[in-house]
Design a protein around this motif. Structure first.
Motif: not given
Length: 93
Positions: A28-54
């Motif tokens: 929903a954010l991709a390619g929109r003016p004002g967004l630098v980048s957006v990522h869905t990440l998984a922590d390799s040491d736990s079951d946590r997921l991280v959403g990162l939007a810049i």
């Protein structure tokens, strides 16, 4: 620069659904003016997921956030998550 970071604690049986939800939020954010980048990440040491939007600025985030939130508005995070989402709103110091 403004960074939104969301740390998720998925229940194992809902991990795939949560990842798909995070991808929809990012799409929903991709390619929109004002967004630098957006990522869905998984922590390799736990079951946590991280959403990162810049974003270029907090103002850009404020403009873009409603459409991203709308993309996941009906998702049952209370069922999918085993703990509250840790949401961080980060700025450079």
């Amino acid at each position: 620069m403004f960074v939104l970071m969301s740390v998720h604690h998925p229940r194992p049986e809902h991990r795939a659904a949560l990842i798909e939800s995070m991808h929809r939020y990012g799409a929903a954010l991709a390619g929109r003016p004002g967004l630098v980048s957006v990522h869905t990440l998984a922590d390799s040491d736990s079951d946590r997921l991280v959403g990162l939007a810049i974003f270029e600025s907090e103002a850009a985030f404020q403009v873009l956030a409603p459409s991203a939130r709308a993309a996941v508005a009906d998702d049952p995070f209370d069922v999918w998550e085993r703990a509250p989402i840790d949401g961080l709103r980060l700025t450079e110091v």
